[in-house]
Structures are given as C-alpha cells and as structure tokens.
Design a protein around this motif. Structure first.
Motif, short mmCIF file in Angstrom:
data_model
loop_
_atom_site.label_atom_id
_atom_site.label_comp_id
_atom_site.label_asym_id
_atom_site.label_seq_id
_atom_site.Cartn_x
_atom_site.Cartn_y
_atom_site.Cartn_z
N GLU A 21 25.08 0.99 -5.00
CA GLU A 21 23.72 0.48 -5.01
C GLU A 21 22.80 1.28 -4.09
O GLU A 21 21.60 1.36 -4.33
CB GLU A 21 23.71 -1.00 -4.60
CG GLU A 21 24.06 -1.95 -5.73
CD GLU A 21 23.16 -1.78 -6.95
OE1 GLU A 21 21.93 -1.73 -6.78
OE2 GLU A 21 23.71 -1.67 -8.07
N LYS A 35 19.31 2.63 -5.47
CA LYS A 35 18.06 2.27 -4.81
C LYS A 35 17.27 3.51 -4.39
O LYS A 35 16.03 3.52 -4.40
CB LYS A 35 18.34 1.39 -3.59
CG LYS A 35 18.76 -0.04 -3.96
CD LYS A 35 19.03 -0.87 -2.71
CE LYS A 35 19.42 -2.30 -3.10
NZ LYS A 35 19.73 -3.13 -1.89
N ARG A 93 22.31 2.53 -15.16
CA ARG A 93 23.30 2.56 -14.09
C ARG A 93 24.71 2.60 -14.67
O ARG A 93 25.02 1.91 -15.64
CB ARG A 93 23.17 1.32 -13.20
CG ARG A 93 21.93 1.31 -12.32
CD ARG A 93 21.68 -0.08 -11.78
NE ARG A 93 20.79 -0.09 -10.64
CZ ARG A 93 19.48 -0.01 -10.72
NH1 ARG A 93 18.91 0.09 -11.91
NH2 ARG A 93 18.74 -0.04 -9.62
N SER A 134 28.60 2.62 -12.78
CA SER A 134 29.44 2.70 -11.58
C SER A 134 30.90 2.91 -11.96
O SER A 134 31.37 2.41 -12.98
CB SER A 134 29.32 1.40 -10.77
OG SER A 134 28.00 1.21 -10.34
#
Length: 321
Positions: free
Chosen positions: A239, A243, A254, A256
């Motif tokens: 994150e 950000k 996004r 991950s």
C-alpha cells in the motif's frame, strides 16, 4: 522473509482493531514472548555462541513483520559512509535467494535469484561490497577480508549470533506496531520493550522520508510510461507503493504478490498496457522484461538530528576499533 497468503490475511487484521477470534492466539503470543526472552538470555550468558568482529557492525532491522523501509535506509547509509571516507560493506541473509555456495560475494554476474532481491538491489545501486550468507558472522568476516572497515547487517536485529555496535530499528509511520502483540496474535517479532534497547529508532514518514525518483524503463529506452498502467508490488507493505503512485497522479490497477515473490514471465501475460513496479521487484524481472516494464526508484532522506547523532556514534566506535 517471504510471506504466504495466510500471513497476508493475518496482516490485514493485525493493523486494525483486533477481531474477537484473534484472542484464540493469545497463548502463542505468550509462548513466543518466552522463547524470545530465553533466546536472548542464552546469547547473553554464553550458552549460544555470539561472534564479535574487529570491524564495527551496524544492524538495521525492525521488530514487526513486513516492510518498513530498511533497504532504502541501508542504501542511504552506504552512500553516506562512502562520502565520509569509510569503506562499508553489507551482509544479508538473502531471503528468497538460493546459492550452492556461501558466503556469496555479489558480482556483476550474480543474479537476484541467487542473492535475493534486496542484496541484489543494494549492490546494483551502490556498487559496494555485498555478501550473502545465512551464517551472518561468516559472511561478515568475508567482508573484513575484502577490506571493509564498517559493516552494515541488513535485517539483522534478531540475529544475535553476530554482535553489533549500533542498532537502528525502522518503524512504519503509518502502520506503527499494529495491535502491539507478538505473532500470530499480532505483527511483532519481539515485544515493544525491545525498542528501548536500540540506539536509534527511525520512523518511516517522520525521521525518514522516501522520495520518489523519475520512473525508469527496466530493459528499454522509452522514458514516458503510457496508460493503461498495472502497478505491481511484491513487498512487505504494498500500500505504501500504491499511495506513492496516487500522490504522483497516476491512474492504475493494483496487483499485489507475496513479499519476495519470484516473478516469472507468465505472471504478466494477462496484463495489458504498461507494468509499473518497485525497484526491488524490477531486479527480479531483468531476464524477461520487455517494453511494457517500468519501475519507480525511491531515495531515503534522513532527519539532521538523526544523522548528527549517528555520525558521532560511528566516529566514536571507529576510533575505538
């Protein structure tokens, strides 16, 4: 330390108000607290062997699971010490790497799959001696033999088999210490009281700021990244990366992966448009990255009071040695 999907799930709970069923793990918190105390005590009284080097050792670490910014700090310290006339070297466990021979001294021909992503990145950025060895004392002796006059031990706070002259603990300024409990009840490797024994505590976002540098292509020369963009992160706290991109005004999807994930070419076959990664992830994609791949480097900036205090301590211990 690579994390599994189950650990990712627990991390989502550790950094918010504790849900009731996590109290099932309270006995494990107590058990780990006892194990941590016994282990440190055994090193302190000599039951477990701990190696003291002639060369000063600076340990960078944290007491929580996940990324806090240790790698940018290590790069900054190496560059700082080099500018002050020292010959620093870095020793790392090399999580995620696999080599047939240790200690592994990194060279231009070493791959990230051998050394692990973080040591590879640090060597690539600083060109300073970097050695990977699960037995850190053995690897540190290798750095001594290479002429290093100060050694940085990356992610070595809990590695008490190597004695240290300076301890620097990095804390995530946003997530802090989560719910404050030990694993698996919380994110901590050691109790919060451990912070009192460190020489320096760096809060990422306050004492240290990670400033983004211009986006770079991994394996080509096209500078301007084009939309659509998929932002990929396989770091302890993805994150933070997302950000940062938000703050820079990028629009992106996004994606991950677990920390230290070893990327394969097929992982990106379904992605359309540009792929934007952290620098730590980018070094694992050098062998197959095409014109879609970019990365965002970051550089650490440290507060003046910390730097002044640290350099005074370094000068004191190097004078003694």
């Amino acid at each position: 330390m690579a994390i599994s999907k189950s650990q990712q799930f627990f991390e989502s709970l550790w950094y918010r108000k504790t849900v009731w069923w996590l109290w099932v793990f309270w006995p494990f918190h107590l058990l780990l607290k006892l194990i941590v105390w016994l282990r440190r005590s055994f090193y302190r009284i000599g039951i477990f062997k701990s190696t003291k080097l002639k060369t000063p050792v600076i340990v960078i670490g944290n007491i929580s699971v996940g990324g806090t910014g240790k790698t940018p700090l290590a790069i900054y310290l190496i560059e700082l010490l080099t500018s002050q006339g020292y010959k620093p070297g870095l020793i790392s466990r090399g999580y995620g790497g696999h080599s047939e021979h240790y200690p592994l001294s990194l060279t231009q021909s070493t791959s990230a799959s051998e050394s692990g992503d973080e040591p590879f990145l640090i060597y690539r950025r600083t060109k300073t001696p970097v050695v990977v060895d699960p037995v850190r004392a053995r690897g540190a002796k290798e750095l001594e033999a290479m002429g290093c006059d100060i050694i940085i031990c990356d992610d070595g706070l809990q590695h008490y088999a190597l004695q240290r002259d300076i301890e620097i603990v990095v804390v995530d300024g946003n997530r802090q210490l989560g719910n404050g409990w030990l694993m698996p009840f919380g994110p901590l490797r050691e109790p919060k009281s451990r912070l009192k024994q460190a020489d320096h505590i760096i809060v990422n976002g306050q004492d240290m700021v990670l400033e983004p540098d211009p986006i770079q292509a991994i394996n080509h020369h096209q500078d301007a990244i084009k939309e659509p963009i998929t932002a990929v992160a396989a770091i302890g706290n993805p994150e933070r990366f997302f950000k940062t991109l938000d703050g820079l005004g990028y629009q992106f999807k996004r994606q991950s992966f677990p920390d230290h994930y070893q990327f394969l070419k097929q992982d990106f076959e379904s992605f359309s448009g540009s792929i934007l990664m952290t620098e730590k992830d980018a070094v694992k994609c050098l062998s197959f990255a095409d014109e879609r791949f970019y990365f965002l480097p970051v550089s650490a900036k440290l507060s003046k009071p910390f730097l002044q205090s640290l350099m005074e301590q370094i000068k004191a211990i190097t004078h003694e040695s």
